[in-house]
Design an enzyme around this catalytic site. Structure first.
Site, PDB file in Angstrom:
ATOM      1  N   CYS A   4       0.839  -1.192   0.000  1.00  0.00           N
ATOM      2  CA  CYS A   4       0.000   0.000   0.000  1.00  0.00           C
ATOM      3  C   CYS A   4       0.880   1.251   0.000  1.00  0.00           C
ATOM      4  O   CYS A   4       2.032   1.241   0.418  1.00  0.00           O
ATOM      5  CB  CYS A   4      -1.000  -0.025   1.161  1.00  0.00           C
ATOM      6  SG  CYS A   4      -0.624   0.985   2.574  1.00  0.00           S
ATOM      7  N   CYS A   7       2.343   2.429   3.324  1.00  0.00           N
ATOM      8  CA  CYS A   7       3.413   1.521   3.765  1.00  0.00           C
ATOM      9  C   CYS A   7       4.703   1.852   3.012  1.00  0.00           C
ATOM     10  O   CYS A   7       5.790   1.860   3.600  1.00  0.00           O
ATOM     11  CB  CYS A   7       3.033   0.068   3.512  1.00  0.00           C
ATOM     12  SG  CYS A   7       1.922  -0.654   4.731  1.00  0.00           S
ATOM     13  N   ASN A  85     -10.754   9.908   8.508  1.00  0.00           N
ATOM     14  CA  ASN A  85     -11.791   9.405   7.611  1.00  0.00           C
ATOM     15  C   ASN A  85     -11.743   7.884   7.684  1.00  0.00           C
ATOM     16  O   ASN A  85     -10.715   7.283   7.352  1.00  0.00           O
ATOM     17  CB  ASN A  85     -11.551   9.890   6.182  1.00  0.00           C
ATOM     18  CG  ASN A  85     -11.726  11.387   6.045  1.00  0.00           C
ATOM     19  OD1 ASN A  85     -12.590  11.969   6.684  1.00  0.00           O
ATOM     20  ND2 ASN A  85     -10.902  12.015   5.237  1.00  0.00           N
ATOM     21  N   HIS A  98      -4.695   6.681   9.004  1.00  0.00           N
ATOM     22  CA  HIS A  98      -3.974   7.964   9.032  1.00  0.00           C
ATOM     23  C   HIS A  98      -4.841   9.029   9.683  1.00  0.00           C
ATOM     24  O   HIS A  98      -6.066   8.984   9.604  1.00  0.00           O
ATOM     25  CB  HIS A  98      -3.547   8.402   7.625  1.00  0.00           C
ATOM     26  CG  HIS A  98      -4.663   8.456   6.635  1.00  0.00           C
ATOM     27  ND1 HIS A  98      -5.168   7.327   6.030  1.00  0.00           N
ATOM     28  CD2 HIS A  98      -5.381   9.487   6.151  1.00  0.00           C
ATOM     29  CE1 HIS A  98      -6.136   7.670   5.199  1.00  0.00           C
ATOM     30  NE2 HIS A  98      -6.301   8.977   5.262  1.00  0.00           N
TER      31      HIS A  98
HETATM   32  P1  AMP Z   1      -8.335   9.997   3.125  1.00  0.00           P
HETATM   33  O1  AMP Z   1      -9.308  10.544   2.126  1.00  0.00           O
HETATM   34  O2  AMP Z   1      -8.690  10.297   4.538  1.00  0.00           O
HETATM   35  O3  AMP Z   1      -8.047   8.530   2.883  1.00  0.00           O
HETATM   36  O4  AMP Z   1      -6.998  10.791   2.909  1.00  0.00           O
HETATM   37  C1  AMP Z   1      -5.943  10.376   2.095  1.00  0.00           C
HETATM   38  C2  AMP Z   1      -5.066  11.566   1.909  1.00  0.00           C
HETATM   39  O5  AMP Z   1      -3.833  11.131   1.397  1.00  0.00           O
HETATM   40  C3  AMP Z   1      -5.630  12.609   0.932  1.00  0.00           C
HETATM   41  O6  AMP Z   1      -5.779  13.853   1.602  1.00  0.00           O
HETATM   42  C4  AMP Z   1      -4.568  12.655  -0.164  1.00  0.00           C
HETATM   43  O7  AMP Z   1      -4.368  13.948  -0.674  1.00  0.00           O
HETATM   44  C5  AMP Z   1      -3.342  12.122   0.556  1.00  0.00           C
HETATM   45  N1  AMP Z   1      -2.331  11.515  -0.295  1.00  0.00           N
HETATM   46  C6  AMP Z   1      -2.526  10.620  -1.299  1.00  0.00           C
HETATM   47  N2  AMP Z   1      -1.350  10.254  -1.837  1.00  0.00           N
HETATM   48  C7  AMP Z   1      -0.388  10.934  -1.151  1.00  0.00           C
HETATM   49  C8  AMP Z   1       1.029  10.992  -1.237  1.00  0.00           C
HETATM   50  N3  AMP Z   1       1.704  10.268  -2.153  1.00  0.00           N
HETATM   51  N4  AMP Z   1       1.690  11.787  -0.387  1.00  0.00           N
HETATM   52  C9  AMP Z   1       1.018  12.535   0.522  1.00  0.00           C
HETATM   53  N5  AMP Z   1      -0.312  12.514   0.662  1.00  0.00           N
HETATM   54  C10 AMP Z   1      -1.014  11.733  -0.171  1.00  0.00           C
HETATM   55 ZN    ZN Z   2      -0.164   0.279   4.495  1.00  0.00          ZN
END
Ligand code: AMP
Ligand code: ZN
Length: 117
Positions: A4, A7, A85, A98
């Site tokens: 993922c 990870c 979320n 997260h």
């Molecule tokens: P969620 O919608 O709570 O699952 O949040 C996932 C978050 O991860 C979103 O705010 C994305 O903008 C962020 N995100 C996705 N890919 C990356 C990445 N490569 N580096 C930093 N943040 C990311």
């Molecule tokens: Zn993971």
């Protein structure tokens, strides 16, 4: 090995703007910020979300890092919002637990906007 995205960030295989880390967690700036400060805290171990049998010590590590990250990001005094979320209705898009830390500007009181009732 977990494949993922988060990870891979935790293992340093995918670049991220890491702002704070320790043995248990990594904090990095969100790639698509929705506030002047928008930083994510993740455990190094993989858990899909809050419902994935997360051990209390992992919760402890993640949430005790939050004020540290807020201090590093300069929002400790001004305040910040902490969001998890969890699952489809909450629009969790990355299935690795997260915590969002958002701040740097005054926010409205209502924090939830429903797509549907
Ligand atoms: P969620 O919608 O709570 O699952 O949040 C996932 C978050 O991860 C979103 O705010 C994305 O903008 C962020 N995100 C996705 N890919 C990356 C990445 N490569 N580096 C930093 N943040 C990311
Ligand atoms: Zn993971």
């Amino acid at each position: 090995m977990e494949e993922c995205l988060f990870c891979r960030i935790a293992r340093g295989e995918v670049p991220a703007s890491v702002v704070y880390e320790n043995d248990e967690i990594v904090a990095f700036d969100d790639i698509s910020p929705q506030a002047p400060v928008h930083t994510l805290v993740i455990p190094r171990g993989h858990y899909d979300n809050l419902s994935d049998g997360v051990p209390s010590e992992v919760f402890s590590a993640v949430f005790s890092a939050v004020p540290e990250v807020a201090r590093v990001k300069g929002v400790e005094d001004g305040g910040y919002r902490v969001i998890v979320n969890n699952g489809p209705d909450a629009n969790q898009t990355v299935t690795h637990l997260h915590v969002h830390i958002m701040g740097g500007a005054a926010m409205s009181h209502g924090m939830v906007q429903m797509e549907r009732s």
